[in-house]
Design a protein around this motif. Structure first.
Motif: not given
Length: 57
Positions: A7-14
């Motif tokens: 989830l943190t990697s997805y948020v970083r990409v967004l």
């Protein structure tokens, strides 16, 4: 499977993603449209050649 890490990697990409400008969007649209037309024309050429060959479509 570490859900928190995912989830943190997805948020970083967004957070890094941004909306394209109108010029960038229209250029991408033109290139994609040209690719679609090119593939369609290539398919039509293959169909035309195959229809003229003996035993074709």
């Amino acid at each position: 499977m570490d859900v928190k890490y995912d989830l943190t990697s997805y948020v970083r990409v967004l957070k890094l993603a941004s909306t394209p400008s109108w010029e960038e969007f229209s250029q991408i649209g033109l290139i994609a449209g040209a690719g679609i037309v090119l593939v369609g024309f290539l398919g039509f050429l293959i169909y035309a050649v195959m229809s003229f060959l003996p035993g074709g479509v």
